[in-house]
Design an enzyme around this catalytic site. Sequence first.
Site, PDB file in Angstrom:
ATOM      1  N   GLU A  22       5.171  29.524  27.094  1.00 56.94           N
ATOM      2  CA  GLU A  22       6.519  29.988  27.427  1.00 56.94           C
ATOM      3  C   GLU A  22       7.056  30.916  26.341  1.00 56.94           C
ATOM      4  OE1 GLU A  22       8.171  26.187  30.069  1.00 56.94           O
ATOM      5  OE2 GLU A  22       8.496  26.259  27.904  1.00 56.94           O
ATOM      6  N   LYS A  67      22.878  21.293  30.739  1.00 62.13           N
ATOM      7  CA  LYS A  67      22.005  21.715  29.641  1.00 62.13           C
ATOM      8  C   LYS A  67      22.759  22.487  28.559  1.00 62.13           C
ATOM      9  CE  LYS A  67      18.269  20.149  31.679  1.00 62.13           C
ATOM     10  NZ  LYS A  67      18.772  19.738  32.996  1.00 62.13           N
TER      11      LYS A  67
END
Length: 231
Positions: free
Chosen positions: A105, A123
Amino acid sequence: MDAQALKQRVAKEAVGRVESGMRLGIGSGSTAEAFVRVLGERITGGLRIVGVPTSERTAALCRDCGVPLATLEDLPELDLTIDGTDEVDPAFRLIKGGGGALLREKIVAAASARMLVIADASKKVATLGAFPLPIEVNGFGIVSTLLAVERAAALVGLSGELRLRKTGDDPFITDGGHLIIDASFGRIPDPEALSAALHAIPGVVEHGLFLGLASTVILAGTDGIEVLDAG
């Protein structure tokens, strides 16, 4: 609105920002998977992109959804990466790697002109660290590396449980063949200092602090969509 509905909402918002002809980094995790499914629908409708997946799981889902794929060797420079996150703070710093794909990633995000982060509003945090920090490590000398991580954290004023991630009774193995230590440091007031300390450890391959990579964050909450731009 349940978590899956929020992921679907933010995925649709993100796909609306994908333009034909883009070289697209495609992230991993449940929110990124929702994005892939919506992206596949858009491709069926005529959108033309080429994607570089950040995990074997994402690659398999892309193939199932008809998303054309290439490798980072084929496309070493990307226009945009779209990925989820485990935490994001007001400075657009992230903790990622809950799904175990943090190394790929980060490589894909760093190869992209822009990184768009998609997540549900839960989040968004004031300070990183409630989510345990994933640290990808080499299997050789794992006990020495654990001790070195503990010492490095102490140098920047942090401590907490360091746990080797497992799948059942066996160690979790990343797509790159590495192990993951989940570090429960709690609040991380200086992510940059921790990042430097961890990178100085030979056995650490990479860590889940994504610093200076995210340019836009899209959050889905019960009140709608919030779009944040780094400027």
